[in-house]
Design a protein around this motif. Structure first.
Motif, PDB file in Angstrom:
ATOM      1  N   ARG A   9     -38.582 -43.912  10.838  1.00  0.00           N
ATOM      2  CA  ARG A   9     -37.455 -43.959   9.976  1.00  0.00           C
ATOM      3  C   ARG A   9     -37.817 -43.926   8.654  1.00  0.00           C
ATOM      4  O   ARG A   9     -37.841 -43.386   8.183  1.00  0.00           O
ATOM      5  CB  ARG A   9     -35.963 -44.304  10.324  1.00  0.00           C
ATOM      6  CG  ARG A   9     -34.835 -44.150  11.675  1.00  0.00           C
ATOM      7  CD  ARG A   9     -35.541 -42.136  11.940  1.00  0.00           C
ATOM      8  NE  ARG A   9     -34.698 -41.626  10.504  1.00  0.00           N
ATOM      9  CZ  ARG A   9     -34.128 -40.678  10.190  1.00  0.00           C
ATOM     10  NH1 ARG A   9     -34.624 -39.826  10.604  1.00  0.00           N
ATOM     11  NH2 ARG A   9     -34.285 -40.488   8.931  1.00  0.00           N
ATOM     12  N   GLY A  36     -27.142 -45.892  -1.835  1.00  0.00           N
ATOM     13  CA  GLY A  36     -27.273 -45.430  -2.186  1.00  0.00           C
ATOM     14  C   GLY A  36     -25.806 -45.581  -3.153  1.00  0.00           C
ATOM     15  O   GLY A  36     -25.517 -44.388  -4.234  1.00  0.00           O
ATOM     16  N   SER A  42     -29.445 -47.514  -5.824  1.00  0.00           N
ATOM     17  CA  SER A  42     -30.179 -46.052  -4.847  1.00  0.00           C
ATOM     18  C   SER A  42     -31.057 -46.775  -4.655  1.00  0.00           C
ATOM     19  O   SER A  42     -31.613 -45.850  -3.744  1.00  0.00           O
ATOM     20  CB  SER A  42     -30.123 -45.780  -5.372  1.00  0.00           C
ATOM     21  OG  SER A  42     -30.791 -45.226  -6.607  1.00  0.00           O
ATOM     22  N   GLN A  81     -25.156 -42.978   3.045  1.00  0.00           N
ATOM     23  CA  GLN A  81     -26.228 -42.471   2.366  1.00  0.00           C
ATOM     24  C   GLN A  81     -26.853 -42.429   3.336  1.00  0.00           C
ATOM     25  O   GLN A  81     -27.901 -41.127   3.180  1.00  0.00           O
ATOM     26  CB  GLN A  81     -27.008 -43.467   1.499  1.00  0.00           C
ATOM     27  CG  GLN A  81     -28.075 -42.912   1.027  1.00  0.00           C
ATOM     28  CD  GLN A  81     -28.611 -43.566   0.084  1.00  0.00           C
ATOM     29  OE1 GLN A  81     -27.980 -44.125  -0.733  1.00  0.00           O
ATOM     30  NE2 GLN A  81     -30.379 -43.450  -0.477  1.00  0.00           N
ATOM     31  N   TYR A  82     -26.666 -42.172   4.828  1.00  0.00           N
ATOM     32  CA  TYR A  82     -27.744 -42.071   5.386  1.00  0.00           C
ATOM     33  C   TYR A  82     -27.553 -40.956   5.623  1.00  0.00           C
ATOM     34  O   TYR A  82     -28.234 -40.028   6.352  1.00  0.00           O
ATOM     35  CB  TYR A  82     -27.468 -43.005   6.641  1.00  0.00           C
ATOM     36  CG  TYR A  82     -28.051 -42.303   8.387  1.00  0.00           C
ATOM     37  CD1 TYR A  82     -29.679 -42.403   8.358  1.00  0.00           C
ATOM     38  CD2 TYR A  82     -27.599 -41.775   9.015  1.00  0.00           C
ATOM     39  CE1 TYR A  82     -30.481 -41.655   9.698  1.00  0.00           C
ATOM     40  CE2 TYR A  82     -28.328 -41.056  10.751  1.00  0.00           C
ATOM     41  CZ  TYR A  82     -29.366 -41.271  10.348  1.00  0.00           C
ATOM     42  OH  TYR A  82     -30.277 -40.521  11.453  1.00  0.00           O
ATOM     43  N   TRP A  85     -29.776 -38.684   4.168  1.00  0.00           N
ATOM     44  CA  TRP A  85     -31.233 -38.710   3.899  1.00  0.00           C
ATOM     45  C   TRP A  85     -31.748 -38.910   6.043  1.00  0.00           C
ATOM     46  O   TRP A  85     -32.672 -39.001   5.455  1.00  0.00           O
ATOM     47  CB  TRP A  85     -31.501 -39.842   3.169  1.00  0.00           C
ATOM     48  CG  TRP A  85     -31.837 -40.351   2.055  1.00  0.00           C
ATOM     49  CD1 TRP A  85     -30.625 -39.874   1.308  1.00  0.00           C
ATOM     50  CD2 TRP A  85     -32.731 -40.611   0.979  1.00  0.00           C
ATOM     51  NE1 TRP A  85     -30.568 -40.271   0.206  1.00  0.00           N
ATOM     52  CE2 TRP A  85     -31.363 -40.438  -0.373  1.00  0.00           C
ATOM     53  CE3 TRP A  85     -33.461 -41.089   1.687  1.00  0.00           C
ATOM     54  CZ2 TRP A  85     -32.525 -40.886  -1.762  1.00  0.00           C
ATOM     55  CZ3 TRP A  85     -34.396 -41.782   0.470  1.00  0.00           C
ATOM     56  CH2 TRP A  85     -33.881 -42.329  -1.240  1.00  0.00           C
ATOM     57  N   ARG A  86     -30.552 -38.537   6.531  1.00  0.00           N
ATOM     58  CA  ARG A  86     -31.556 -38.565   7.648  1.00  0.00           C
ATOM     59  C   ARG A  86     -32.356 -37.503   8.436  1.00  0.00           C
ATOM     60  O   ARG A  86     -32.600 -38.001   9.572  1.00  0.00           O
ATOM     61  CB  ARG A  86     -29.922 -38.028   8.609  1.00  0.00           C
ATOM     62  CG  ARG A  86     -29.203 -37.284   8.703  1.00  0.00           C
ATOM     63  CD  ARG A  86     -28.073 -36.891   9.695  1.00  0.00           C
ATOM     64  NE  ARG A  86     -27.476 -35.797   9.892  1.00  0.00           N
ATOM     65  CZ  ARG A  86     -27.185 -34.472  10.460  1.00  0.00           C
ATOM     66  NH1 ARG A  86     -27.743 -35.122  11.341  1.00  0.00           N
ATOM     67  NH2 ARG A  86     -27.219 -33.487  10.341  1.00  0.00           N
ATOM     68  N   THR A  88     -34.726 -37.437   6.364  1.00  0.00           N
ATOM     69  CA  THR A  88     -35.509 -37.643   6.213  1.00  0.00           C
ATOM     70  C   THR A  88     -36.475 -38.629   6.696  1.00  0.00           C
ATOM     71  O   THR A  88     -35.963 -39.155   7.422  1.00  0.00           O
ATOM     72  CB  THR A  88     -35.792 -38.435   4.587  1.00  0.00           C
ATOM     73  OG1 THR A  88     -35.150 -38.810   4.127  1.00  0.00           O
ATOM     74  CG2 THR A  88     -35.387 -36.638   3.783  1.00  0.00           C
ATOM     75  N   LEU A  90     -38.503 -41.983   5.763  1.00  0.00           N
ATOM     76  CA  LEU A  90     -38.660 -43.006   4.133  1.00  0.00           C
ATOM     77  C   LEU A  90     -39.694 -43.703   4.039  1.00  0.00           C
ATOM     78  O   LEU A  90     -40.287 -44.334   5.250  1.00  0.00           O
ATOM     79  CB  LEU A  90     -36.413 -44.118   3.681  1.00  0.00           C
ATOM     80  CG  LEU A  90     -35.547 -43.208   4.011  1.00  0.00           C
ATOM     81  CD1 LEU A  90     -34.788 -44.377   4.427  1.00  0.00           C
ATOM     82  CD2 LEU A  90     -35.446 -42.712   3.672  1.00  0.00           C
ATOM     83  N   SER A 116     -39.858 -40.054  -0.279  1.00  0.00           N
ATOM     84  CA  SER A 116     -39.414 -39.815   0.898  1.00  0.00           C
ATOM     85  C   SER A 116     -40.169 -38.475   1.410  1.00  0.00           C
ATOM     86  O   SER A 116     -40.855 -37.551   1.034  1.00  0.00           O
ATOM     87  CB  SER A 116     -37.781 -39.561   1.128  1.00  0.00           C
ATOM     88  OG  SER A 116     -37.728 -38.695   0.016  1.00  0.00           O
TER      89      SER A 116
END
Length: 121
Positions: A9, A36, A42, A81-82, A85-86, A88, A90, A116
């Motif tokens: 991840r 986030g 962020s 935030q996850y 962005w889940r 992607t 990072l 990302s």
């Protein structure tokens, strides 16, 4: 297992790993948290391990192995935030400039930055 759970991840660029080695030498075991929030909230924030309290509103994305550092560096993100962005991967990088005064790299004249990449792209 789908792409989102099979792939790492979080990754580190060589520059981020080098900075983490320096910070570890100064502060001991480390952790990241990315909330986030707005502005510097962020950006990934680096703390001495355990200094930032995580809880039910956070997700542990990865325990990062850093060459030359004995302990893994945990990377936490707020659940909200996850959810965004889940899909992607990072990539923790370092760029010139000052980030948040609460993050350990602030006195170094650099800041951590997330790049990302969509998983599967």
């Amino acid at each position: 297992m789908d792409d989102a759970t099979a792939a790492p991840r979080v990754e580190l660029t060589p520059a981020a790993a080098a900075l983490l080695r320096r910070l570890h030498a100064l502060h001991g075991p480390l952790m990241f948290h990315q909330s986030g929030g707005c502005c510097d909230g962020s950006a990934p924030m680096c703390y001495p391990d355990g200094e930032f309290r995580t809880g039910d509103s956070d997700v542990l994305l990865e325990s990062l192995a850093v060459p030359g550092v004995a302990e893994p560096v945990s990377f936490w993100m707020s659940k909200a935030q996850y959810e965004v962005w889940r899909h992607t991967r990072l990539i923790v990088d370092v760029v010139p400039g000052r980030g948040s005064g609460f993050s350990l790299e602030a006195p170094e004249g650099v800041r951590f930055l997330i790049r990302s990449r969509v998983i599967g792209a």
